[in-house]
Design a protein around this motif. Sequence first.
Motif, short mmCIF file in Angstrom:
data_model
loop_
_atom_site.label_atom_id
_atom_site.label_comp_id
_atom_site.label_asym_id
_atom_site.label_seq_id
_atom_site.Cartn_x
_atom_site.Cartn_y
_atom_site.Cartn_z
N LEU A 32 0.82 -1.21 0.00
CA LEU A 32 0.00 0.00 0.00
C LEU A 32 0.86 1.27 0.00
CD1 LEU A 32 -2.80 -1.07 2.51
CD2 LEU A 32 -2.94 -0.94 0.02
N GLU A 33 2.15 1.11 0.21
CA GLU A 33 3.07 2.25 0.17
C GLU A 33 3.74 2.38 -1.20
OE1 GLU A 33 5.83 1.71 3.32
OE2 GLU A 33 4.29 1.64 4.89
N HIS A 34 3.58 1.34 -2.04
CA HIS A 34 4.23 1.35 -3.36
C HIS A 34 3.58 2.36 -4.30
CE1 HIS A 34 5.84 -3.05 -2.90
NE2 HIS A 34 6.41 -2.19 -2.09
N LYS A 35 4.37 2.85 -5.24
CA LYS A 35 3.84 3.66 -6.32
C LYS A 35 2.98 2.77 -7.22
CE LYS A 35 6.15 7.47 -5.30
NZ LYS A 35 5.45 8.69 -4.84
N TRP A 36 2.00 3.38 -7.91
CA TRP A 36 1.09 2.58 -8.73
C TRP A 36 1.82 1.81 -9.82
CZ3 TRP A 36 -3.21 0.31 -8.10
CH2 TRP A 36 -3.89 -0.24 -9.18
N LYS A 37 2.82 2.40 -10.44
CA LYS A 37 3.57 1.70 -11.49
C LYS A 37 4.21 0.43 -10.95
CE LYS A 37 3.08 4.34 -15.13
NZ LYS A 37 2.40 3.81 -16.36
N LYS A 132 -5.32 4.18 -3.33
CA LYS A 132 -4.24 3.77 -4.22
C LYS A 132 -4.70 3.58 -5.66
CE LYS A 132 -0.69 3.20 -3.22
NZ LYS A 132 0.45 4.13 -3.05
N LEU A 133 -6.02 3.56 -5.90
CA LEU A 133 -6.54 3.27 -7.24
C LEU A 133 -6.68 4.56 -8.05
CD1 LEU A 133 -9.39 0.77 -6.22
CD2 LEU A 133 -7.01 0.23 -6.81
N PRO A 134 -5.89 4.73 -9.11
CA PRO A 134 -5.94 5.97 -9.89
C PRO A 134 -7.33 6.28 -10.44
CG PRO A 134 -4.00 4.71 -10.46
CD PRO A 134 -4.82 3.82 -9.57
N ASN A 135 -8.03 5.27 -10.92
CA ASN A 135 -9.35 5.53 -11.51
C ASN A 135 -10.40 5.90 -10.46
OD1 ASN A 135 -8.56 5.15 -14.18
ND2 ASN A 135 -8.88 2.93 -14.09
N LEU A 158 -12.25 0.29 2.16
CA LEU A 158 -12.09 -1.17 2.10
C LEU A 158 -12.76 -1.80 0.88
CD1 LEU A 158 -12.64 -2.05 5.87
CD2 LEU A 158 -10.48 -2.10 4.60
N GLU A 159 -13.56 -1.04 0.16
CA GLU A 159 -14.19 -1.53 -1.06
C GLU A 159 -14.34 -0.37 -2.04
OE1 GLU A 159 -18.07 -3.13 -0.03
OE2 GLU A 159 -18.76 -1.22 0.76
N ALA A 160 -14.34 -0.70 -3.32
CA ALA A 160 -14.44 0.31 -4.37
C ALA A 160 -15.77 0.15 -5.10
CB ALA A 160 -13.28 0.15 -5.37
N PRO A 161 -16.50 1.25 -5.33
CA PRO A 161 -17.81 1.14 -5.98
C PRO A 161 -17.69 0.70 -7.43
CG PRO A 161 -17.18 3.44 -5.75
CD PRO A 161 -16.15 2.65 -5.02
N TRP A 162 -18.39 -0.38 -7.78
CA TRP A 162 -18.27 -0.98 -9.11
C TRP A 162 -19.43 -0.55 -10.02
CZ3 TRP A 162 -18.83 -6.89 -10.37
CH2 TRP A 162 -18.32 -7.15 -11.65
N GLY A 163 -20.61 -0.38 -9.45
CA GLY A 163 -21.75 -0.02 -10.28
C GLY A 163 -22.94 0.40 -9.46
N LYS A 164 -23.92 0.99 -10.15
CA LYS A 164 -25.16 1.41 -9.51
C LYS A 164 -26.33 0.79 -10.25
CE LYS A 164 -23.30 5.88 -8.01
NZ LYS A 164 -23.43 7.35 -8.12
N ALA A 328 -5.08 -8.08 -7.79
CA ALA A 328 -6.46 -7.71 -7.46
C ALA A 328 -6.66 -6.20 -7.58
CB ALA A 328 -6.79 -8.18 -6.04
N MET A 329 -5.70 -5.43 -7.09
CA MET A 329 -5.81 -3.96 -7.15
C MET A 329 -5.81 -3.46 -8.60
SD MET A 329 -3.40 -2.88 -3.91
CE MET A 329 -3.60 -1.12 -4.11
N VAL A 330 -4.95 -4.04 -9.42
CA VAL A 330 -4.88 -3.65 -10.83
C VAL A 330 -6.17 -4.02 -11.55
CG1 VAL A 330 -3.72 -4.13 -13.03
CG2 VAL A 330 -2.37 -3.67 -10.98
#
Length: 412
Positions: A32-37, A132-135, A158-164, A328-330
């Motif tokens: 979680l401390e790493h750069k996204w690249k 950490k997620l650019p998008n 702890l979770e990212a919204p995927w859809g509505k 998973a993050m990517v």
Amino acid sequence: MKRLFALLLPIFIFLSACSTKELSSASEAKLLEHKWKQIEQEAKNTKVRMFMWGGDEGINDYMDEWVAPKLKKQYGITFERIPMDTHEILQKLLNEKKAAEEKGTIDIIWINGENFKNAKENDLLFGPITEKLPNFQKYIDTRSLNTQYDFGTAVDGLEAPWGKVQFVFLYDASKISQPPRTFAELKDWIKEHPGKFTYPDPTDFTGNAFLRHLLYEAVGGSEKLLKQGYDPQFVKNEVEKMWAYLNEIKPYLWRKGETYPNSLTELDRMYSQGEVWMTMGYNEARAESLIKNGTFPTSTRSFVLESGSIGNTHFLAIPFNSPNKAGAMVTINFLLSPQAQLEKFRPTYWGEGMSLDPNKLPEKDQQTLKQINRGKSVLSSDVLKDHLLPEVDSRYVGWLKENWLHEVARKR
């Protein structure tokens, strides 16, 4: 000497195991401390396994036919979709947590509501990940309550919204010229067409949502439930009308209410075969792919009741013991990209609403969004927006499951 070695060997093994566990935890914290690249680099040419509900053909095709090839081409990620109900996924993770299994088999889970609350309270999720997620940072309205809370539970990254999605009823217009507009009219229609309507058992997410609409109606609107919070005594005093309604329509349901479909998949099958003339579900556009592949009749249309329709944001999360957290993050970040979200919005596969803020999209993607025709079965965005209702405390999901059994299912 041999005897001394035999005595010391278990200690060496124990210390080694502890050391490995500490290194593993430290490595995950550093991720979680790493750069996204760097995270993208770690994800290359790995395998990501996503456990998710598998009861919708359009959703499954989107994941298998569109998402998987794109991930392979762009990142070398081999994506595998594992169909499993969310409560079973959580039970698996709980068992692994109790057994101290640091390396599981699940990389991503599709989750929300009561399941997220349970996962968060039992420390079953890795994170926080969204920062950490650019998008997520670029395209999500991070100030929206639908992003910050999930059925009243703080998301905390702890979770990212995927859809509505929004709840709608689907019906066959070749058999029903004018669908009901209220629950009173629905009751009359059910009595006039015995055996042609039913709803899934409330242990199913869709069946429970049907009951939540009735709950809102019985207590005088969602605002009262939001203001009251989770208050079983308040609800108990207000819902006799709901149980009376369900028991009144029971003899006129499919198989006279002696049994109920155990899932939305089963109800959809019954609808497609003409056993019942209505089905239902979250996702206002889900009928389009089923019409296209011949599962549903081309005369399928949708409607919402005047009292409103519950909207729902659903999320993606990473388990505490995912063996490939970078992958998973990517993958989650890719699923939040304008490209993936626009494809999901098209009726070709899934047709569900985006989790992204349209105003944050590049101009080209905003134009693409405006040009997408969601299909004849989909209500206009204005109608849906005018009838949108919020979700309330997730504990009402369990309350409805338990009380429906005593008040309706077991009553003769």
